[in-house]
Design a protein around this motif. Structure first.
Motif, PDB file in Angstrom:
ATOM      1  N   LYS A  23      40.362  11.628  52.167  1.00  0.00           N
ATOM      2  CA  LYS A  23      39.520  12.806  51.943  1.00  0.00           C
ATOM      3  C   LYS A  23      39.024  12.823  50.498  1.00  0.00           C
ATOM      4  CE  LYS A  23      39.545  17.856  51.932  1.00  0.00           C
ATOM      5  NZ  LYS A  23      38.591  17.882  50.866  1.00  0.00           N
ATOM      6  N   GLU A  24      39.904  12.463  49.561  1.00  0.00           N
ATOM      7  CA  GLU A  24      39.523  12.448  48.150  1.00  0.00           C
ATOM      8  C   GLU A  24      38.428  11.410  47.894  1.00  0.00           C
ATOM      9  OE1 GLU A  24      42.683  12.226  49.249  1.00  0.00           O
ATOM     10  OE2 GLU A  24      43.539  14.134  48.605  1.00  0.00           O
ATOM     11  N   ASN A  25      38.553  10.245  48.542  1.00  0.00           N
ATOM     12  CA  ASN A  25      37.544   9.204  48.377  1.00  0.00           C
ATOM     13  C   ASN A  25      36.201   9.690  48.927  1.00  0.00           C
ATOM     14  OD1 ASN A  25      35.933   6.740  48.843  1.00  0.00           O
ATOM     15  ND2 ASN A  25      37.803   5.686  48.218  1.00  0.00           N
ATOM     16  N   LYS A  26      36.209  10.307  50.097  1.00  0.00           N
ATOM     17  CA  LYS A  26      34.977  10.839  50.693  1.00  0.00           C
ATOM     18  C   LYS A  26      34.358  11.893  49.791  1.00  0.00           C
ATOM     19  CE  LYS A  26      36.364   9.977  55.451  1.00  0.00           C
ATOM     20  NZ  LYS A  26      36.834  10.572  56.695  1.00  0.00           N
ATOM     21  N   ASP A  27      35.198  12.765  49.215  1.00  0.00           N
ATOM     22  CA  ASP A  27      34.691  13.802  48.312  1.00  0.00           C
ATOM     23  C   ASP A  27      34.067  13.188  47.061  1.00  0.00           C
ATOM     24  OD1 ASP A  27      35.542  15.745  50.093  1.00  0.00           O
ATOM     25  OD2 ASP A  27      37.353  16.256  48.946  1.00  0.00           O
ATOM     26  N   THR A  28      34.710  12.162  46.508  1.00  0.00           N
ATOM     27  CA  THR A  28      34.171  11.483  45.329  1.00  0.00           C
ATOM     28  C   THR A  28      32.828  10.848  45.655  1.00  0.00           C
ATOM     29  OG1 THR A  28      36.378  11.078  44.437  1.00  0.00           O
ATOM     30  CG2 THR A  28      34.608   9.679  43.606  1.00  0.00           C
ATOM     31  N   ARG A  29      32.749  10.153  46.781  1.00  0.00           N
ATOM     32  CA  ARG A  29      31.493   9.517  47.206  1.00  0.00           C
ATOM     33  C   ARG A  29      30.395  10.565  47.395  1.00  0.00           C
ATOM     34  NH1 ARG A  29      31.345   4.543  49.098  1.00  0.00           N
ATOM     35  NH2 ARG A  29      29.837   5.065  50.695  1.00  0.00           N
ATOM     36  N   LYS A  30      30.749  11.684  47.982  1.00  0.00           N
ATOM     37  CA  LYS A  30      29.779  12.758  48.215  1.00  0.00           C
ATOM     38  C   LYS A  30      29.268  13.324  46.887  1.00  0.00           C
ATOM     39  CE  LYS A  30      29.287  17.054  50.801  1.00  0.00           C
ATOM     40  NZ  LYS A  30      29.971  18.051  51.635  1.00  0.00           N
ATOM     41  N   THR A  31      30.167  13.452  45.913  1.00  0.00           N
ATOM     42  CA  THR A  31      29.772  13.961  44.596  1.00  0.00           C
ATOM     43  C   THR A  31      28.847  12.977  43.887  1.00  0.00           C
ATOM     44  OG1 THR A  31      31.846  15.193  44.423  1.00  0.00           O
ATOM     45  CG2 THR A  31      30.629  14.813  42.375  1.00  0.00           C
ATOM     46  N   ILE A  32      29.129  11.695  43.989  1.00  0.00           N
ATOM     47  CA  ILE A  32      28.299  10.683  43.319  1.00  0.00           C
ATOM     48  C   ILE A  32      26.935  10.535  43.996  1.00  0.00           C
ATOM     49  CG2 ILE A  32      28.110   8.192  42.857  1.00  0.00           C
ATOM     50  CD1 ILE A  32      31.112   8.207  42.271  1.00  0.00           C
ATOM     51  N   ASN A  33      26.865  10.784  45.283  1.00  0.00           N
ATOM     52  CA  ASN A  33      25.623  10.634  46.045  1.00  0.00           C
ATOM     53  C   ASN A  33      24.451  11.314  45.328  1.00  0.00           C
ATOM     54  OD1 ASN A  33      24.386   9.797  48.662  1.00  0.00           O
ATOM     55  ND2 ASN A  33      23.936  11.989  48.762  1.00  0.00           N
ATOM     56  N   GLY A  34      23.355  10.591  45.154  1.00  0.00           N
ATOM     57  CA  GLY A  34      22.161  11.176  44.547  1.00  0.00           C
ATOM     58  C   GLY A  34      21.645  10.373  43.367  1.00  0.00           C
ATOM     59  N   THR A  35      20.824  11.024  42.563  1.00  0.00           N
ATOM     60  CA  THR A  35      20.148  10.367  41.444  1.00  0.00           C
ATOM     61  C   THR A  35      20.723  10.859  40.122  1.00  0.00           C
ATOM     62  OG1 THR A  35      18.139  10.267  42.795  1.00  0.00           O
ATOM     63  CG2 THR A  35      17.891   9.869  40.432  1.00  0.00           C
ATOM     64  N   TRP A  36      21.023   9.905  39.252  1.00  0.00           N
ATOM     65  CA  TRP A  36      21.632  10.183  37.959  1.00  0.00           C
ATOM     66  C   TRP A  36      20.832   9.499  36.858  1.00  0.00           C
ATOM     67  CZ3 TRP A  36      26.402  12.862  37.589  1.00  0.00           C
ATOM     68  CH2 TRP A  36      27.011  13.139  38.817  1.00  0.00           C
ATOM     69  N   GLU A  37      20.940  10.031  35.657  1.00  0.00           N
ATOM     70  CA  GLU A  37      20.368   9.381  34.480  1.00  0.00           C
ATOM     71  C   GLU A  37      21.502   8.951  33.566  1.00  0.00           C
ATOM     72  OE1 GLU A  37      17.649  10.404  30.569  1.00  0.00           O
ATOM     73  OE2 GLU A  37      17.261  11.502  32.427  1.00  0.00           O
TER      74      GLU A  37
END
Length: 161
Positions: A23-37
């Motif tokens: 669950k923690e790994n899925k949450d981390t992946r979900k948080t990273i998902n998207g565009t970053w600078e």
């Protein structure tokens, strides 16, 4: 269904479940998902001026302001160098979050082509997830410079849409 089939199905289901992400790994992946600078590349744990090439690609200064996109549903993405004095353009990547002692704490990526094929025989880069929130991310890795440990820190902020 007889007992033998039920037992086989249960064992198969347990194997699939155990291979899934925490669950923690899925949450981390979900948080990273998207565009970053990538806002800053810094060096911690040592004094002085450092000139470095990141990811066997370009000078560290070229990465300031680069755009990074992470798609969590298929673990692909890219980074795009936009600094005019540098080799600009998009580099495709496959990324993952690895659990260490049950905690999702390492970010890994490797280069892929447009068809999502590995470009470097499985060779990639590993960073510690030092901090992560909805708006900020810090990745770090230790390198050896003249026998001294130096930590390279990459500081990201989420891009607004």
């Amino acid at each position: 269904m007889n007992k033998k089939h039920f037992l086989l199905i249960t064992i198969f289901a347990l194997i699939l479940y155990s291979c899934g992400l925490s669950k923690e790994n899925k949450d981390t992946r979900k948080t990273i998902n998207g565009t970053w600078e990538l806002n800053d590349v810094s060096y911690e744990g040592n004094q002085g001026y450092f000139k470095s090439t990141l990811f066997n690609d370009a000078d560290a200064k070229c990465f300031k302001g680069s755009e990074w996109f992470f798609r969590s549903n298929n673990s692909t993405g890219y980074y795009n160098i936009v600094h005019g004095e540098c080799p600009t353009g998009q580099r495709n990547i496959r990324w993952s979050i690895q659990d260490v002692n049950g905690i999702p704490s390492q970010f890994q990526f490797k280069y892929i082509d447009e068809k999502k094929n590995d470009l470097n025989g499985g060779y990639g880069y590993v960073f510690n997830v030092s901090s992560l929130s909805q708006d900020q991310m810090k990745l770090t890795t230790d390198v050896n410079v003249d026998g001294e440990k130096v930590t390279i820190a990459l500081q990201y902020s989420r891009k607004a849409y």
